[in-house]
Design an enzyme around this catalytic site. Structure first.
Site, PDB file in Angstrom:
ATOM      1  N   THR A 137       0.843  -1.011   0.061  1.00 14.77           N
ATOM      2  CA  THR A 137       0.146   0.036  -0.193  1.00 14.77           C
ATOM      3  C   THR A 137       0.834   1.163  -0.072  1.00 14.77           C
ATOM      4  O   THR A 137       0.734   2.077  -0.743  1.00 14.77           O
ATOM      5  CB  THR A 137      -0.894  -0.090   1.251  1.00 14.77           C
ATOM      6  OG1 THR A 137      -1.738  -1.068   1.086  1.00 14.77           O
ATOM      7  CG2 THR A 137      -1.756   1.218   1.284  1.00 14.77           C
TER       8      THR A 137
ATOM      9  N   LYS B 198       7.652   1.517  12.131  1.00 12.57           N
ATOM     10  CA  LYS B 198       7.522   1.941  13.642  1.00 12.57           C
ATOM     11  C   LYS B 198       8.341   0.825  14.543  1.00 12.57           C
ATOM     12  O   LYS B 198       8.866   1.114  15.495  1.00 12.57           O
ATOM     13  CB  LYS B 198       6.414   2.422  14.116  1.00 12.57           C
ATOM     14  CG  LYS B 198       5.423   1.285  14.052  1.00 12.57           C
ATOM     15  CD  LYS B 198       4.193   1.889  14.375  1.00 12.57           C
ATOM     16  CE  LYS B 198       3.011   0.643  14.082  1.00 12.57           C
ATOM     17  NZ  LYS B 198       2.847   0.414  12.712  1.00 12.57           N
TER      18      LYS B 198
ATOM     19  N   GLU C 135      10.022   9.992   9.333  1.00 16.91           N
ATOM     20  CA  GLU C 135       8.987  10.589   9.643  1.00 16.91           C
ATOM     21  C   GLU C 135       7.536   9.969   9.486  1.00 16.91           C
ATOM     22  O   GLU C 135       6.750  10.129  10.384  1.00 16.91           O
ATOM     23  CB  GLU C 135       9.023  11.657   8.674  1.00 16.91           C
ATOM     24  CG  GLU C 135       7.713  12.698   8.880  1.00 16.91           C
ATOM     25  CD  GLU C 135       7.858  13.606  10.185  1.00 16.91           C
ATOM     26  OE1 GLU C 135       6.900  13.227  10.980  1.00 16.91           O
ATOM     27  OE2 GLU C 135       8.916  14.413  10.131  1.00 16.91           O
TER      28      GLU C 135
ATOM     29  N   VAL D 135       5.455   7.645  12.552  1.00 15.73           N
ATOM     30  CA  VAL D 135       4.583   7.842  13.542  1.00 15.73           C
ATOM     31  C   VAL D 135       3.792   8.893  12.910  1.00 15.73           C
ATOM     32  O   VAL D 135       3.969   9.763  12.229  1.00 15.73           O
ATOM     33  CB  VAL D 135       5.327   8.698  14.812  1.00 15.73           C
ATOM     34  CG1 VAL D 135       4.246   9.241  15.793  1.00 15.73           C
ATOM     35  CG2 VAL D 135       6.240   7.710  15.403  1.00 15.73           C
TER      36      VAL D 135
ATOM     37  N   ILE E  83       1.083  13.153   9.057  1.00 15.88           N
ATOM     38  CA  ILE E  83       1.169  14.318   9.962  1.00 15.88           C
ATOM     39  C   ILE E  83       2.779  14.778  10.087  1.00 15.88           C
ATOM     40  O   ILE E  83       3.294  13.694  10.776  1.00 15.88           O
ATOM     41  CB  ILE E  83       0.645  14.160  11.245  1.00 15.88           C
ATOM     42  CG1 ILE E  83      -0.940  13.656  11.105  1.00 15.88           C
ATOM     43  CG2 ILE E  83       0.640  15.325  12.271  1.00 15.88           C
ATOM     44  CD1 ILE E  83      -1.558  13.377  12.451  1.00 15.88           C
TER      45      ILE E  83
ATOM     46  N   GLY F  87     -11.667  -2.040   6.613  1.00 16.68           N
ATOM     47  CA  GLY F  87     -10.140  -2.026   6.218  1.00 16.68           C
ATOM     48  C   GLY F  87      -9.416  -0.886   7.344  1.00 16.68           C
ATOM     49  O   GLY F  87      -8.152  -1.021   7.093  1.00 16.68           O
TER      50      GLY F  87
ATOM     51  N   ASP G  89       0.605  -0.618  19.262  1.00 13.50           N
ATOM     52  CA  ASP G  89       0.863   0.227  18.106  1.00 13.50           C
ATOM     53  C   ASP G  89       1.054   1.537  18.756  1.00 13.50           C
ATOM     54  O   ASP G  89       2.346   2.188  18.270  1.00 13.50           O
ATOM     55  CB  ASP G  89      -0.342   0.175  16.996  1.00 13.50           C
ATOM     56  CG  ASP G  89      -0.013   1.165  15.992  1.00 13.50           C
ATOM     57  OD1 ASP G  89       0.617   0.864  14.869  1.00 13.50           O
ATOM     58  OD2 ASP G  89      -0.563   2.176  15.990  1.00 13.50           O
TER      59      ASP G  89
ATOM     60  N   LYS H  64       4.893   3.756  18.783  1.00 11.06           N
ATOM     61  CA  LYS H  64       5.026   5.364  18.426  1.00 11.06           C
ATOM     62  C   LYS H  64       5.553   6.178  19.333  1.00 11.06           C
ATOM     63  O   LYS H  64       6.243   7.128  19.234  1.00 11.06           O
ATOM     64  CB  LYS H  64       3.703   5.713  17.487  1.00 11.06           C
ATOM     65  CG  LYS H  64       3.386   5.004  16.553  1.00 11.06           C
ATOM     66  CD  LYS H  64       1.777   5.114  15.801  1.00 11.06           C
ATOM     67  CE  LYS H  64       1.369   4.273  14.735  1.00 11.06           C
ATOM     68  NZ  LYS H  64      -0.033   4.540  14.332  1.00 11.06           N
TER      69      LYS H  64
ATOM     70  N   GLY I  23      -2.694   5.587   6.004  1.00 10.81           N
ATOM     71  CA  GLY I  23      -3.391   5.548   4.494  1.00 10.81           C
ATOM     72  C   GLY I  23      -2.391   5.505   3.660  1.00 10.81           C
ATOM     73  O   GLY I  23      -1.224   6.039   3.855  1.00 10.81           O
TER      74      GLY I  23
END
Length: 429
Positions: free
Chosen positions: A14, A106, A130, A133, A137, A188, A202, A206, A303
């Site tokens: 992805t 991560k 970058e 995490v 953003i 999803g 998770d 991070k 995403g």
């Protein structure tokens, strides 16, 4: 302008597809910004024949990592495979050969960041992460660069989109946990095995990365206290609303005189807090510095394209460093060794929901047990559930976790207490 900088891409899932689309689609714009073009020369995949839904020269694909590691023209290796093995070996080998590495991993950074930074420094290579995490953003670079003049005192964030989506749905619709989890999987947002998300790991990985950068001291996963959202019910969310709070899975890191706090757990926050309005799959990170004050970073935390956006921005930074002949200039910032605060010493307010016998004196006995351990009550709600059982909801003033645990152990054994239904920390006053 210089010739194109050659890239080796590890993985074409992805995020890998997103990276390919951005570099090929925005190539001219990228070239003008950095002074050279970017070209993906080789892509490591497991299956050469799989249809990946993009227009791609099949000659770029390889199943041999050597085609990337042994190619002197490839200057930047981009890792979007995920996991630790065999990824760690591939990334380590690339750094040993002086190739700069960009990763979105991560797990690898949180677990093996120290050794990878040492390799990058020893071989004058960049190691940029970058996208590890909060997806698209920007937060790693702001902490390392834009806020570098500050002494950061706290980092508090919603950094897992799956759990934020689930809690948002439970809050907005009064839905039960299991129903919302099935919906998240169908859309999803949650994996078939959602454990890493809903159990909080998770977010903990991070947070380990963010806390290490914010406080300039290495924090690893084992340093982070973790609770997931599996115990949160529609009842707790309804009571939180009645008390003017909302429930979020927060990642919290604070620097105190006793050491660094690093914890992930469900949290009641006031409805007026900026993080309370962060819903759906969105992430937000609230950072406090001594000079800048409060800042918040908000956007999509996962995403294909948001994460790929962060990856390509790192590639552009690595390319600029190569063009200026200064790769490795952005080094590890964990130059201190600060203690990690024991969870028992952490201070917080608490929401407690109890099932008790509906008879005189019950609340007094509970209040006495709390008072004996120096737990002060701020508010009490009592609800009738049937003719013999009452439900009590308590919110405390700030107290040490150790005192709270000791008080609850006594309360659990009171004959009038049938169940301690839930205990949730309260933050953000």
């Amino acid at each position: 302008m210089s010739d194109s900088i050659q890239i080796g891409l590890l993985g074409l899932g992805t995020v890998g597809r997103g990276v390919y689309r951005i570099i090929t689609g925005n190539g001219e714009n990228i070239k003008r910004k950095i002074g050279a073009g970017l070209e993906i020369k080789k892509i490591l995949v497991r299956d050469l024949n799989r249809d990946r839904g993009i227009d791609l020269d099949p000659g770029k694909l390889t199943t041999r990592i050597e085609d990337i590691l042994e190619d002197p023209e490839i200057k930047i290796v981009v890792e979007v495979m995920g996991g630790i093995e065999p990824t760690l070996g591939y990334v380590s080998a690339a750094l040993e050969k002086g190739k700069s590495v960009v990763t979105a991993n991560k797990d690898m950074i949180a677990t093996c960041g120290k050794q990878l930074f040492a390799l990058a420094e020893a071989n004058s290579a960049d190691l940029l992460f970058e996208a590890s995490v909060a997806g698209g953003i920007p937060i790693i670079r702001p902490l390392k660069q834009c806020l570098a003049a500050n002494r950061i005192t706290q980092v508090i964030g919603i950094i897992n989109g799956t759990t934020n989506y689930m809690l948002s749905k439970m809050t907005g619709e009064g839905s039960d946990f299991e129903d919302v989890l099935r919906e998240a999987q169908a859309k999803g947002y949650a994996e078939a095995d959602p454990g890493s998300d809903i159990e909080g790991y998770d977010a903990a990985r991070k947070l380990a990365i963010l806390a290490s950068i914010a406080f300039n001291s290495r924090i690893v996963l084992d340093d982070v206290y973790v609770e997931g959202i599996t115990g949160i019910t529609a009842t707790d969310i309804a009571y939180a609303g009645e008390l003017n709070y909302t429930i979020k899975l927060l990642a919290i890191a604070k620097e105190t005189d006793e050491g660094i706090e690093a914890r992930v757990h469900p949290t009641l926050i006031p409805v007026h807090h900026p993080l309370a309005a962060v819903n759906d799959v969105y992430n937000a990170i609230f950072v406090t510095g001594d000079a800048v004050g409060d800042t918040m970073f908000y956007g999509r935390g996962a995403g294909e394209m948001p994460t790929a956006s962060a990856v390509v921005a790192d590639i552009m930074d690595a390319a600029r460093d190569l063009l200026r002949n200064v790769p490795g200039i952005i080094s590890c910032t964990c130059y201190e060794e600060k203690p990690v605060k024991d969870m028992g010493a952490v201070e917080s307010r608490y929401y407690i929901r109890l099932q008790v016998s509906d008879r005189p004196g019950v609340l007094a006995s509970i209040a006495y047990a709390f008072g004996d351990k120096e737990v002060s009550l701020a508010s009490v709600l009592q609800k009738q559930t049937d003719t013999v059982t009452a439900e009590i909801v308590l919110v405390t003033h700030k107290v040490r976790e150790k005192n709270m645990r000791e008080a609850l152990e006594i309360i659990k054994h009171l004959s009038s207490v049938k169940e301690v239904s839930n205990v949730i920390r309260v933050e953000g006053e």
